[in-house]
Enzyme design. Sequence first.
Site, PDB file in Angstrom:
ATOM      1  N   GLU A  75       0.601  -1.065  -0.229  1.00 42.69           N
ATOM      2  CA  GLU A  75       0.065  -0.053   0.072  1.00 42.69           C
ATOM      3  C   GLU A  75       0.762   1.205  -0.640  1.00 42.69           C
ATOM      4  O   GLU A  75       0.189   2.644   0.225  1.00 42.69           O
ATOM      5  CB  GLU A  75      -1.246  -0.544   1.018  1.00 42.69           C
ATOM      6  CG  GLU A  75      -1.985  -0.897   1.104  1.00 42.69           C
ATOM      7  CD  GLU A  75      -2.930  -0.982   2.056  1.00 42.69           C
ATOM      8  OE1 GLU A  75      -3.737  -0.255   1.648  1.00 42.69           O
ATOM      9  OE2 GLU A  75      -3.142  -0.906   3.480  1.00 42.69           O
TER      10      GLU A  75
ATOM     11  N   HIS B 115      -0.526   5.787   8.096  1.00 39.28           N
ATOM     12  CA  HIS B 115      -1.824   4.418   7.613  1.00 39.28           C
ATOM     13  C   HIS B 115      -1.645   3.648   9.052  1.00 39.28           C
ATOM     14  O   HIS B 115      -0.883   2.891   8.995  1.00 39.28           O
ATOM     15  CB  HIS B 115      -1.417   4.568   5.915  1.00 39.28           C
ATOM     16  CG  HIS B 115      -2.406   3.169   6.156  1.00 39.28           C
ATOM     17  ND1 HIS B 115      -4.073   3.012   6.138  1.00 39.28           N
ATOM     18  CD2 HIS B 115      -2.647   1.430   5.980  1.00 39.28           C
ATOM     19  CE1 HIS B 115      -4.971   2.232   5.414  1.00 39.28           C
ATOM     20  NE2 HIS B 115      -3.898   0.953   5.867  1.00 39.28           N
TER      21      HIS B 115
ATOM     22  N   HIS C  60      -4.551   0.902  11.042  1.00 36.21           N
ATOM     23  CA  HIS C  60      -6.324   0.766  11.461  1.00 36.21           C
ATOM     24  C   HIS C  60      -6.682   0.318  12.908  1.00 36.21           C
ATOM     25  O   HIS C  60      -7.077   0.065  13.418  1.00 36.21           O
ATOM     26  CB  HIS C  60      -6.287  -1.066  11.441  1.00 36.21           C
ATOM     27  CG  HIS C  60      -5.679  -1.376  10.287  1.00 36.21           C
ATOM     28  ND1 HIS C  60      -5.297  -2.497   9.821  1.00 36.21           N
ATOM     29  CD2 HIS C  60      -5.758  -0.997   8.532  1.00 36.21           C
ATOM     30  CE1 HIS C  60      -4.754  -2.221   8.965  1.00 36.21           C
ATOM     31  NE2 HIS C  60      -5.040  -1.628   7.855  1.00 36.21           N
TER      32      HIS C  60
ATOM     33  N   HIS D  76     -11.739  -0.661   6.895  1.00 36.29           N
ATOM     34  CA  HIS D  76     -10.882  -0.674   6.234  1.00 36.29           C
ATOM     35  C   HIS D  76      -9.070   0.219   7.604  1.00 36.29           C
ATOM     36  O   HIS D  76      -8.541  -0.165   8.309  1.00 36.29           O
ATOM     37  CB  HIS D  76      -9.505   0.164   4.741  1.00 36.29           C
ATOM     38  CG  HIS D  76      -8.075   0.041   4.865  1.00 36.29           C
ATOM     39  ND1 HIS D  76      -8.072  -0.467   3.564  1.00 36.29           N
ATOM     40  CD2 HIS D  76      -7.082  -0.578   4.963  1.00 36.29           C
ATOM     41  CE1 HIS D  76      -6.480  -0.133   3.756  1.00 36.29           C
ATOM     42  NE2 HIS D  76      -6.454  -0.611   4.619  1.00 36.29           N
TER      43      HIS D  76
END
Lengths: 238, 238, 238, 238
Positions: free
Chosen positions: C80, C99, C101, C170
């Site tokens: 990613e 990024h 979660h 996500h």
Amino acid sequence: MNMDQALQELLDDLAIANRILVNEGVLDGFGHISVRHDQQPGRFLIARSMAPGLVTADDIVVCDLDGNVHDERGRKTYVERFIHSEIYRARPDVMAVIHSHSPAVIPFGVTGQRLRPICHMSGFLGAQVPVFEIRHSAGEVTDLLIRNQALGQALAQSLGGAAVALMRGHGNVVVGFSIQQVVFRAIYTESNARLQSEAARLGEITFLTDAEAQATSDMNDMHLDRPWEMWKRNALAG
Amino acid sequence: MNMDQALQELLDDLAIANRILVNEGVLDGFGHISVRHDQQPGRFLIARSMAPGLVTADDIVVCDLDGNVHDERGRKTYVERFIHSEIYRARPDVMAVIHSHSPAVIPFGVTGQRLRPICHMSGFLGAQVPVFEIRHSAGEVTDLLIRNQALGQALAQSLGGAAVALMRGHGNVVVGFSIQQVVFRAIYTESNARLQSEAARLGEITFLTDAEAQATSDMNDMHLDRPWEMWKRNALAG
Amino acid sequence: MNMDQALQELLDDLAIANRILVNEGVLDGFGHISVRHDQQPGRFLIARSMAPGLVTADDIVVCDLDGNVHDERGRKTYVERFIHSEIYRARPDVMAVIHSHSPAVIPFGVTGQRLRPICHMSGFLGAQVPVFEIRHSAGEVTDLLIRNQALGQALAQSLGGAAVALMRGHGNVVVGFSIQQVVFRAIYTESNARLQSEAARLGEITFLTDAEAQATSDMNDMHLDRPWEMWKRNALAG
Amino acid sequence: MNMDQALQELLDDLAIANRILVNEGVLDGFGHISVRHDQQPGRFLIARSMAPGLVTADDIVVCDLDGNVHDERGRKTYVERFIHSEIYRARPDVMAVIHSHSPAVIPFGVTGQRLRPICHMSGFLGAQVPVFEIRHSAGEVTDLLIRNQALGQALAQSLGGAAVALMRGHGNVVVGFSIQQVVFRAIYTESNARLQSEAARLGEITFLTDAEAQATSDMNDMHLDRPWEMWKRNALAG
């Protein structure tokens, strides 16, 4: 095992039970656990007035069912010793008592929502858990503590034949036939409260039937050693 | 104990109070605790501007009620020292002040739900806890900090005679007659918020009556040592 | 400080940022943080594909804005990486990207409830936080990963000029002008989500006004060092 | 790697999986994980009856699909071994099974709310997770345990082709094609339950589509090593 050894074992178990209950989040700086004296059923063992996380076997004193401490060193125990003395008087089957402010249980004492057994680990809660409202005995101006025999008796009456009673705006009391059982019950009372609170917002809950509650309670009583040993190990390591 | 010893004890207690409040989840990288100077009631002791978890007795400076720091080494304290100075000015009974962002309390400052005493450990909250809305004093374009005397006075006015005031979208302030008491109150304010938030979703809550709140508050004030020693031990160990 | 020293400091900060984000519960075994190269604005630094909790300065590789890794040892980075490359391309002001979660944020990506600034620590969230729905770009059969430049561009477009964008089902992406700022923002995005979720059930929430959000964001940007040093110490100790 | 080495690796992985599941909050003093024997598909490996947090490779015994333990030392395994034996019998694709009381999942077993995949880490949950109601097989007077083959078969039938089945008022069972996969699934089943419970109170939830669930599940199966190594390291350190 002779009488002295049996008593020493009880003292050691009571001391480690204090540390287990702190480590598992049932007790903090307050609350207490007692066990009925193994040779004198009219007396019980409990720590002197101190933080439970620090209790050793040497800190334990003997108290009678009128709330008098019998201690050569003149030590005192908790103000709320009448929780213990009056339950031991009213319930010959009870061998151990815990009074705690364990957090997840508090909301069930101050709302209409009754604590009920949501899974097989907490069948001992039975059909539902009684709530003791001190205002019914002593009016609306108390400090909520069980400061004397009369309040202790009122609490014992609320408890009746149950394993657990909630105390509105204060905490709860849990009883059992041994230190191991009462510790198991106190930990899973807190656990049941957390789970029931979560489940309540998802929808209507299917609780255990009375027969399931009884059967699971009986089953768990045969497996008290395994979690006791684990909690003991965690308390000594933590 | 002579004057120097008394002051040193206050410095030591203030330093460990910083660590206790971090360890118990009341403070994180922000927030502060002060104590009124024991010999100069127009001054108070507070850490220099730094993370509370690192404060030692050597990091503490003296500040007056106009917010001026008196320090030979020229050190500065927190921008929001006016929270402390103006409360000490308005409230001669107050000997210690905590400002925190303790997390469970924040939701009660931004909704219509008022924080009220749900159990006997938090009777000091009284009938209900006032909420300070900075917009009423300084409009809708501030950074929410208590940056000057005028804002400090407005906050002190909101607090009135209470033990705790919430600050909308920011945090809360707690006052007491000693370091031990104000630490107890800050920790149980956070605890009460967690419990009240859980109970609110189960149904209508039976809060303490005003008389119960007063009686339990008086009772707890006689037992501040036990939890203080426990929190101190945990902070030093953790 | 010469060029080599500046780059080494960036590498060290990026490595410790990985550990901070794991220690503070923003990252677990997945997620990543990058920083724009200090001398080559068309490239950025990011760990090779590995668990963030183990990243050292030696694990960091250089990636360009087309997602190509330039590494003498032939190491690869995360699938990613296009999250990072396309945001750096679209936003010249952005110097660091995370990024994650992070758990409390997930519910705000899958419901109609928008994440908004509830207190002065999270003013950077602005008026409200955009939500990226991958179905609008790639239909309903994807594995939700940002696997290529087109998806990275779509995500960057959703982000627009904001500090944070949620990714439905996500996680989220957070941007900043430095490693310190982006770490602060990621930690307080998670904190804001927890607080907003709690407050939402108590009643209607008074969020920061746009002006308060801007003023508090500016204010916090002047105090990034204090929490950074605390988080760094905790990460190294934990 | 010869046959003995392969078996030893399986034993080592099964032992560490027990510790991982305790460390990640899936197991406590109860629950168990098994793996199908690598050379005898009609047998599986599981710890003797003991607390999972203490299991070493030496504590593992061999059990057949009728629930008989084959152990030279005469050791016994858990009462509920029929959970494992009957699932291995019904599902040739299943190589590993976990039975736990992981807490966030319990509420979804006792309410009408079905557990569904809320994010890309838990696509393996599929369209929705079946709930096993023991009352349908054995009436309302059981202790909820899977004590025999018939109950094991009923549970396996509820599970069908799914990865997870909830057990009303008791816990859940998770299956996988390897120890690594089943551990991943058990941890993210618990995580999904926490997130779904939070999201449910914010509003209607957009779950993964069936195609997204399949695609994310396939994707995660290619990255099982990274979290496994992290959990292993954490379990050994903790």
